[in-house]
Design a protein around this motif. Structure first.
Motif, short mmCIF file in Angstrom:
data_model
loop_
_atom_site.label_atom_id
_atom_site.label_comp_id
_atom_site.label_asym_id
_atom_site.label_seq_id
_atom_site.Cartn_x
_atom_site.Cartn_y
_atom_site.Cartn_z
N VAL A 126 0.80 -1.25 -0.22
CA VAL A 126 0.08 0.10 0.42
C VAL A 126 0.86 1.10 -0.20
CG1 VAL A 126 -0.21 -0.03 2.90
CG2 VAL A 126 -2.14 1.17 1.03
N ALA A 127 0.74 2.34 -0.92
CA ALA A 127 1.05 3.88 -0.55
C ALA A 127 0.67 4.11 -0.54
CB ALA A 127 2.16 3.75 -2.05
N ASP A 185 0.20 2.78 -13.10
CA ASP A 185 1.45 2.07 -12.79
C ASP A 185 1.65 0.45 -12.11
OD1 ASP A 185 2.93 3.44 -14.35
OD2 ASP A 185 3.53 4.71 -12.66
N ALA A 186 0.35 0.84 -10.80
CA ALA A 186 0.70 -0.15 -10.25
C ALA A 186 -0.40 -1.19 -10.74
CB ALA A 186 -0.36 0.08 -8.55
N ARG A 187 -1.50 -1.20 -10.97
CA ARG A 187 -2.29 -1.64 -12.25
C ARG A 187 -1.27 -2.97 -13.22
NH1 ARG A 187 -8.18 0.06 -13.43
NH2 ARG A 187 -7.24 1.81 -14.66
N ASN A 188 -0.38 -2.48 -13.38
CA ASN A 188 0.27 -3.18 -14.67
C ASN A 188 1.57 -4.46 -13.80
OD1 ASN A 188 -0.30 -1.94 -16.66
ND2 ASN A 188 1.07 0.14 -16.70
N ILE A 189 1.27 -4.25 -12.94
CA ILE A 189 2.45 -4.80 -11.74
C ILE A 189 1.45 -6.38 -10.82
CG2 ILE A 189 4.39 -5.25 -10.13
CD1 ILE A 189 5.18 -2.67 -11.59
N PHE A 190 0.59 -5.08 -10.47
CA PHE A 190 -0.28 -6.18 -8.85
C PHE A 190 -1.85 -7.11 -9.93
CE2 PHE A 190 2.42 -3.69 -6.54
CZ PHE A 190 3.26 -4.75 -5.51
N PRO A 191 -1.73 -8.23 -9.79
CA PRO A 191 -3.17 -8.39 -10.12
C PRO A 191 -4.15 -8.16 -9.40
CG PRO A 191 -1.50 -10.21 -9.15
CD PRO A 191 -1.03 -9.27 -9.15
N VAL A 192 -4.34 -7.71 -7.95
CA VAL A 192 -5.44 -7.24 -7.55
C VAL A 192 -5.12 -5.64 -6.71
CG1 VAL A 192 -7.33 -7.05 -5.75
CG2 VAL A 192 -6.14 -9.24 -6.83
N THR A 193 -5.66 -4.43 -7.75
CA THR A 193 -5.22 -2.74 -7.74
C THR A 193 -6.49 -2.62 -7.23
OG1 THR A 193 -3.55 -3.53 -9.06
CG2 THR A 193 -3.93 -1.20 -8.23
N LYS A 194 -6.50 -1.37 -5.98
CA LYS A 194 -7.48 -0.66 -5.49
C LYS A 194 -6.96 0.36 -4.72
CE LYS A 194 -10.45 -3.74 -5.86
NZ LYS A 194 -11.48 -4.64 -6.56
N LEU A 195 -8.03 1.76 -4.95
CA LEU A 195 -8.14 2.53 -4.47
C LEU A 195 -8.76 2.69 -3.35
CD1 LEU A 195 -5.66 5.18 -5.71
CD2 LEU A 195 -8.37 5.99 -5.91
N PHE A 196 -8.25 3.45 -2.00
CA PHE A 196 -9.04 3.95 -1.23
C PHE A 196 -9.00 4.92 -0.41
CE2 PHE A 196 -6.39 2.81 2.90
CZ PHE A 196 -5.72 2.13 1.92
N MET A 197 -9.53 5.92 0.26
CA MET A 197 -9.83 6.95 0.96
C MET A 197 -9.78 7.31 2.44
SD MET A 197 -9.72 8.51 -2.50
CE MET A 197 -9.47 10.28 -1.96
N TYR A 246 -4.33 17.64 5.06
CA TYR A 246 -3.90 17.23 4.24
C TYR A 246 -4.21 17.35 2.43
CZ TYR A 246 0.06 13.51 5.64
OH TYR A 246 0.41 12.32 6.63
N PRO A 247 -3.35 18.05 1.87
CA PRO A 247 -4.31 18.91 0.37
C PRO A 247 -5.53 19.20 0.27
CG PRO A 247 -1.18 19.19 0.44
CD PRO A 247 -1.54 18.29 1.39
N GLY A 248 -6.49 19.41 0.11
CA GLY A 248 -7.17 18.77 -0.60
C GLY A 248 -8.87 18.16 0.10
N GLY A 249 -8.02 17.73 1.53
CA GLY A 249 -8.39 17.17 2.59
C GLY A 249 -8.86 15.98 2.85
N TYR A 250 -8.67 15.53 1.59
CA TYR A 250 -9.62 13.32 1.04
C TYR A 250 -8.17 13.37 -0.14
CZ TYR A 250 -12.88 10.69 -0.48
OH TYR A 250 -13.73 9.36 -0.27
N TRP A 251 -7.81 12.43 1.41
CA TRP A 251 -6.80 11.42 0.53
C TRP A 251 -6.28 9.94 -0.31
CZ3 TRP A 251 -2.28 14.68 0.05
CH2 TRP A 251 -1.31 14.70 0.16
N SER A 252 -5.67 9.49 -1.25
CA SER A 252 -5.97 8.84 -1.62
C SER A 252 -4.75 7.32 -1.19
CB SER A 252 -6.13 8.66 -2.93
OG SER A 252 -4.73 8.73 -4.00
N PHE A 253 -4.69 5.79 -1.49
CA PHE A 253 -3.86 5.63 -0.95
C PHE A 253 -4.37 4.58 -2.14
CE2 PHE A 253 -5.54 7.18 2.71
CZ PHE A 253 -3.63 7.36 3.61
#
Ligand code: AAT
Length: 275
Positions: free
Chosen positions: A186-187, A205-217, A223-230
């Motif tokens: 996770v990053a 970039d992550a999706r090209n390498i890992f079979p399962v890739t998801k974004l969460f918030m 932090y800028p925008g107040g709403y951050w992604s991982f």
């Protein structure tokens, strides 16, 4: 005289914080480091003028960057944190009884030392016997370790200078190889509101390498925008398919099993970025 800290969150927009006291300010080998005490967020770590973590809202970031991957993996034993010299991620990782070893690879030893001194609420687990500290470049460290970690957490500064190489395909390939065969990474991947192109690129970039890739918030006020992604990349387990009824109770302030499910539900403008 009133003292205010101004962080340029994006060209043309800034956040300002009233400062009570500057506890330390120094040029380290890598960056301009400050720990200041503020009226509203308490003490905060500031690197190159950018707020990294604060006493008041650090729990959101540190709980979400750790408990989502650690509760997705059924038995995480060995965990690596790249960056994260404040120790907040390590503190949360060590709440998991399955974890035998948590390695911290932070490039700037001064971050670790000053956080130990001035941010004990965050750095308190760095002296735990299960924690091993390595001061050095995460890019190099990850290259040199193969098939070793169940979970790798990239808790890095924004994608400039020393942290630039921590975002993108080459690094994610090395991370893939440093993970065990059912490992998860996770990053922290920035603000989709101000930096949609960064979020999109890093996710692809992550999706090209890992079979399962998801974004969460998660909602992080400083932090800028107040709403951050991982971004989470997994070899086997899908973080959205975890049986959340089986998640044991943990001492947290943000993370709950319901949040584990809900954080993957994305607003439309963010869905568009990861289509
Ligand atoms: N726990 C929340 C704090 C951080 S600090 C990120 C850390 O990453 C810094 O201490 C920095 O020295 C370290 N770092 C940067 N580049 C490298 C590298 N190449 N190898 C190892 N460590 C590195 C994250 C805050 C996110 C801020 C969002 N705006």
């Amino acid at each position: 005289m009133e003292m205010w800290l101004k962080e340029m969150q994006i060209e043309g927009a800034a956040m300002t914080y009233k400062v009570k006291e500057t506890l330390v300010r120094k040029k380290t080998q890598y960056q301009d480091l400050a720990i200041v005490d503020t009226d509203v967020f308490g003490r905060m770590l500031v690197l190159d003028g950018i707020v990294q973590t604060t006493i008041k809202d650090e729990f959101v970031y540190h709980e979400m960057i750790t408990h989502i991957p650690l509760f997705t993996h059924p038995n995480p034993k060995k965990v690596l944190v790249v960056g994260g010299g404040d120790g907040g991620a390590i503190r949360e990782i060590l709440k998991h009884p399955s974890v035998e070893k948590a390695v911290l690879c932070e490039i700037d030893g001064d971050v670790i030392e000053e956080c130990k001194k001035y941010l004990p609420e965050i750095s308190c687990a760095l002296d735990d016997p299960r924690c091993e500290i390595f001061v050095g470049d995460g890019i190099q460290y990850v290259k040199e370790h193969k098939n070793e970690f169940d979970v790798i957490i990239v808790d890095s500064t924004d994608p400039f200078s020393i942290a630039e190489g921590l975002f993108g395909g080459n690094f994610y390939k090395d991370i893939y190889n440093a993970l065990t065969e059912d490992g998860i990474f996770v990053a922290q991947t920035e603000t989709p509101f101000y930096l949609p192109e960064t979020v999109k690129k890093v996710f692809n970039d992550a999706r090209n390498i890992f079979p399962v890739t998801k974004l969460f918030m998660a909602a992080i006020p400083t932090y800028p925008g107040g709403y951050w992604s991982f971004t989470i990349g997994s070899k086997k387990y899908d973080p959205t398919q975890v049986d959340t009824t089986k998640i044991p109770e943990l001492d947290t302030k943000y993370y709950t099993p319901e949040i584990h499910k809900a954080c993957f539900v994305l607003p439309k403008y963010i869905q568009e970025l990861v289509k």
